[in-house]
Design a protein around this motif. Structure first.
Motif, PDB file in Angstrom:
ATOM      1  N   GLY A  58       0.803  -1.223   0.063  1.00 15.02           N
ATOM      2  CA  GLY A  58       0.180  -0.022  -0.005  1.00 15.02           C
ATOM      3  C   GLY A  58       0.792   1.369  -0.059  1.00 15.02           C
ATOM      4  O   GLY A  58       1.795   1.466  -0.524  1.00 15.02           O
ATOM      5  N   SER A  59       0.410   2.252   0.777  1.00 15.42           N
ATOM      6  CA  SER A  59       0.901   3.639   0.570  1.00 15.42           C
ATOM      7  C   SER A  59       2.214   3.650   1.246  1.00 15.42           C
ATOM      8  O   SER A  59       3.233   4.370   0.526  1.00 15.42           O
ATOM      9  N   LYS A  60       2.731   2.653   2.169  1.00 16.90           N
ATOM     10  CA  LYS A  60       4.013   2.460   2.474  1.00 16.90           C
ATOM     11  C   LYS A  60       5.145   2.245   1.434  1.00 16.90           C
ATOM     12  O   LYS A  60       6.109   2.846   1.413  1.00 16.90           O
ATOM     13  N   GLY A  61       4.803   1.355   0.548  1.00 10.26           N
ATOM     14  CA  GLY A  61       5.441   0.894  -0.590  1.00 10.26           C
ATOM     15  C   GLY A  61       5.765   1.973  -1.486  1.00 10.26           C
ATOM     16  O   GLY A  61       6.701   2.040  -1.966  1.00 10.26           O
ATOM     17  N   GLN A 108      -1.126  -1.928 -10.323  1.00  7.81           N
ATOM     18  CA  GLN A 108      -0.751  -0.769  -9.473  1.00  7.81           C
ATOM     19  C   GLN A 108       0.782  -0.436  -9.669  1.00  7.81           C
ATOM     20  O   GLN A 108       0.832   0.947  -9.697  1.00  7.81           O
ATOM     21  N   GLU A 109       1.518  -1.397  -9.658  1.00  9.03           N
ATOM     22  CA  GLU A 109       3.177  -0.781  -9.406  1.00  9.03           C
ATOM     23  C   GLU A 109       3.300  -0.260 -10.826  1.00  9.03           C
ATOM     24  O   GLU A 109       4.366   0.620 -10.845  1.00  9.03           O
ATOM     25  N   VAL A 110       2.534  -0.547 -11.927  1.00  8.58           N
ATOM     26  CA  VAL A 110       3.118   0.254 -13.153  1.00  8.58           C
ATOM     27  C   VAL A 110       2.595   1.542 -13.233  1.00  8.58           C
ATOM     28  O   VAL A 110       3.287   2.538 -13.644  1.00  8.58           O
ATOM     29  N   VAL A 111       1.257   1.676 -12.608  1.00  7.34           N
ATOM     30  CA  VAL A 111       0.808   3.074 -12.645  1.00  7.34           C
ATOM     31  C   VAL A 111       1.505   3.997 -11.816  1.00  7.34           C
ATOM     32  O   VAL A 111       2.037   5.153 -11.939  1.00  7.34           O
ATOM     33  N   VAL A 112       1.999   3.627 -10.570  1.00  5.30           N
ATOM     34  CA  VAL A 112       2.957   4.367  -9.767  1.00  5.30           C
ATOM     35  C   VAL A 112       4.185   4.589 -10.300  1.00  5.30           C
ATOM     36  O   VAL A 112       4.790   5.895 -10.212  1.00  5.30           O
ATOM     37  N   ALA A 113       4.862   3.660 -11.036  1.00  7.25           N
ATOM     38  CA  ALA A 113       6.023   4.001 -11.711  1.00  7.25           C
ATOM     39  C   ALA A 113       6.068   5.097 -12.812  1.00  7.25           C
ATOM     40  O   ALA A 113       6.643   6.040 -12.822  1.00  7.25           O
ATOM     41  N   ASP A 168      18.062   4.159 -15.392  1.00  5.83           N
ATOM     42  CA  ASP A 168      17.892   3.917 -16.844  1.00  5.83           C
ATOM     43  C   ASP A 168      16.473   3.256 -16.892  1.00  5.83           C
ATOM     44  O   ASP A 168      15.891   3.145 -17.777  1.00  5.83           O
ATOM     45  N   THR A 169      16.052   2.285 -15.895  1.00  5.83           N
ATOM     46  CA  THR A 169      14.708   1.717 -15.796  1.00  5.83           C
ATOM     47  C   THR A 169      14.294   1.574 -14.352  1.00  5.83           C
ATOM     48  O   THR A 169      15.173   1.274 -13.654  1.00  5.83           O
ATOM     49  N   ILE A 170      13.204   1.477 -14.175  1.00  8.56           N
ATOM     50  CA  ILE A 170      12.716   1.360 -12.841  1.00  8.56           C
ATOM     51  C   ILE A 170      11.425   0.339 -12.691  1.00  8.56           C
ATOM     52  O   ILE A 170      10.887  -0.084 -13.487  1.00  8.56           O
ATOM     53  N   ARG A 171      11.608  -0.285 -11.232  1.00  2.39           N
ATOM     54  CA  ARG A 171      10.395  -1.058 -11.013  1.00  2.39           C
ATOM     55  C   ARG A 171      10.128  -0.621  -9.687  1.00  2.39           C
ATOM     56  O   ARG A 171      10.827  -0.485  -8.890  1.00  2.39           O
ATOM     57  N   ILE A 172       8.698  -0.545  -9.479  1.00  5.58           N
ATOM     58  CA  ILE A 172       8.208  -0.334  -8.198  1.00  5.58           C
ATOM     59  C   ILE A 172       7.759  -1.609  -7.705  1.00  5.58           C
ATOM     60  O   ILE A 172       6.579  -2.166  -7.979  1.00  5.58           O
ATOM     61  N   SER A 173       8.514  -2.192  -6.343  1.00 12.11           N
ATOM     62  CA  SER A 173       8.392  -3.491  -5.782  1.00 12.11           C
ATOM     63  C   SER A 173       7.262  -3.576  -4.640  1.00 12.11           C
ATOM     64  O   SER A 173       7.395  -3.528  -3.903  1.00 12.11           O
ATOM     65  N   GLU A 198      -1.963  -5.290  -2.316  1.00 19.93           N
ATOM     66  CA  GLU A 198      -3.183  -5.572  -1.187  1.00 19.93           C
ATOM     67  C   GLU A 198      -4.249  -6.441  -1.789  1.00 19.93           C
ATOM     68  O   GLU A 198      -4.405  -6.439  -3.094  1.00 19.93           O
ATOM     69  N   PRO A 199      -4.473  -7.478  -0.993  1.00 20.71           N
ATOM     70  CA  PRO A 199      -5.525  -8.465  -1.387  1.00 20.71           C
ATOM     71  C   PRO A 199      -6.725  -7.945  -2.060  1.00 20.71           C
ATOM     72  O   PRO A 199      -7.247  -6.850  -1.708  1.00 20.71           O
ATOM     73  N   GLY A 200      -6.882  -8.492  -3.277  1.00 18.20           N
ATOM     74  CA  GLY A 200      -7.961  -7.855  -4.412  1.00 18.20           C
ATOM     75  C   GLY A 200      -7.738  -6.719  -5.254  1.00 18.20           C
ATOM     76  O   GLY A 200      -8.484  -6.422  -6.134  1.00 18.20           O
ATOM     77  N   THR A 201      -6.329  -6.296  -4.919  1.00 23.16           N
ATOM     78  CA  THR A 201      -5.905  -5.226  -5.843  1.00 23.16           C
ATOM     79  C   THR A 201      -5.016  -5.704  -7.123  1.00 23.16           C
ATOM     80  O   THR A 201      -4.666  -6.775  -7.013  1.00 23.16           O
ATOM     81  N   SER A 202      -5.134  -4.961  -8.178  1.00 22.21           N
ATOM     82  CA  SER A 202      -4.170  -5.510  -9.191  1.00 22.21           C
ATOM     83  C   SER A 202      -2.942  -5.285  -9.084  1.00 22.21           C
ATOM     84  O   SER A 202      -2.356  -4.228  -8.596  1.00 22.21           O
TER      85      SER A 202
END
Ligand code: SF4
Length: 408
Positions: free
Chosen positions: A244-247, A281-286, A265-270, A274-278
């Motif tokens: 969630g928000s902490k990550g 989300q990590e792509v949208v945050v990146a 040069d490239t990023i991933r948000i690890s 959260e249960p039930g979420t897609s």
């Protein structure tokens, strides 16, 4: 490290070797690339194809899958074929630990189908086998003409290297703190492995480096060091960022500082979903991290005020949500038919205090009536008041104005 620019921009990008990963260029001044990773059983071809497709549709420009056994290695070419039949040619990265040399030897089709191999120098092998097995992995990369990411990780640090550096440190007149020595072990693990790969014949333009830790300040320190000591392209990510928000906050805090300094040069948000979420989300945050820091543009940016006692309803919050959802939904079409729409700025504001001012700064903005104000919502287009909306249909009319603006 370069001198920070005087204007409100990020530092110049660090000069790195450009790496071609299945047609996606990483490093060499190319735009910072968004990547993600599946959490399906790779051997489950249909589930993996479905999730790779979801991640790709959300904007992931490369997708990593774990390749941990014979079944998952055999599944990789089938996954690539199925994606191609769907018109999806996203580069797939194989994540290898412990037995990558055996899997690549046993499944040539997997070795060929992958666009990049991720190698963890901390667990590529132990004792005397380590050098042999690492060399085998690099030989496969050369044979199949694939780039590699040499990805060291705090959680799987090369224990023999760490023990040796700790031992050397203990003999110094003024030993360094243990944490500083372990950080050096992580950096050396990545750098030494990359240099060994070069000695084995792999071109520098085929190597991406990473050295991930889970602490924000530690990650910044590690990557500043890596950036000063090498010219390899760098993959950024805060490992095990959390849920969630902490990550999200921890990843953004670390990566924004580094990218501001031209590192990465490239990023991933690890994120831990959260249960039930897609997983997407990590792509949208990146994407949002890259866009809010001015690195790239993916979708029109919506500025919205938080609301306060001057707002009489939650309508303006709902309108901000509607507008954000609308532009995200439209973007795949606009990207083709209306290139440049992603650079647009929008504002949805709750009252007259900051509403007209913020709306004038946007390409198109609306200032909704606050508590005690006349029931009228002026719309500003490119800094000028264009029209005033009233009544129950404001949301639809504002969205229509956005579409008309994009069309123009
Ligand atoms: Fe409150 Fe108005 Fe500021 Fe929004 S713009 S936070 S409604 S004062």
């Amino acid at each position: 490290r370069p001198t920070p620019p005087a204007d409100a921009t990020a530092w110049p990008r660090r000069i790195t070797h450009a790496v071609n990963i299945g047609g996606v260029m990483v490093g060499g001044g190319n735009p910072v690339v968004v990547q993600s990773m599946t959490n399906t059983d790779t051997a489950d071809v249909d589930a993996s194809v479905k999730q790779v497709a979801e991640l790709w549709r959300a904007g992931s420009e490369m997708v990593r899958l774990t390749v941990n056994n014979a079944e998952s290695a055999a599944a990789i070419p089938r996954i690539v074929d199925k994606l191609a039949m769907m018109g999806i040619n996203v580069p797939l990265i194989g994540d290898f630990h412990y037995n990558g040399h055996q899997l690549l030897a046993a499944e040539p089709a997997c070795a060929e189908a992958l666009a990049k191999y991720r190698i963890n120098p901390g667990n590529v092998g132990f004792g005397k086998k380590k050098d042999t097995q690492f060399a085998q992995l690099i030989e496969f990369a050369i044979k199949y003409d694939k780039p590699v990411r040499i990805g060291a990780n705090w959680g799987s640090l090369d224990q023999s290297l760490a023990a040796r550096l700790m031992d050397e440190n203990s003999k110094l007149a003024n030993p360094l703190p243990a944490a500083r020595v372990l950080r050096e072990a992580l950096i050396r693990s990545a750098l030494d492995s990359a240099n060994t790969a070069v000695e084995l014949g792999l071109a520098r333009e085929r190597i991406v480096l990473s050295a991930k830790v889970s602490g924000v300040q530690e990650l910044i320190a590690v990557y500043r060091d890596l950036a000063m000591r090498s010219d390899f392209a760098l993959h950024l990510g805060l490992t095990e960022a959390g849920i969630g928000s902490k990550g999200i906050v921890a990843s953004a805090a670390a990566l924004a500082v580094l990218m501001q300094e031209g590192i990465g040069d490239t990023i991933r948000i690890s994120l831990t979903p959260e249960p039930g979420t897609s997983r997407t989300q990590e792509v949208v945050v990146a994407q949002e991290l890259l866009q809010t820091t001015g690195q790239r543009a993916f979708t029109p940016m919506v500025t919205a005020c938080p609301g306060c006692g001057r707002t009489t309803s939650e309508f303006f919050q709902e309108l901000a949500k509607v507008v954000q959802a609308h532009v995200r939904e439209q973007m795949p079409v606009w990207r083709i038919s209306r290139p440049g729409a992603e650079n647009m700025t929008l504002a949805v504001m709750g009252c007259v205090v900051n509403g007209p001012g913020e709306s004038r700064h946007a390409n198109i903005g609306i200032s909704l009536p606050g508590n005690g104000e006349a029931p009228a919502a002026p719309v500003f287009i490119d800094g000028e008041k264009a029209v005033t909306l009233r009544g129950d249909n404001i949301a639809n009319e504002f969205v229509a104005l956005i579409d008309a603006y994009v069309d123009r």
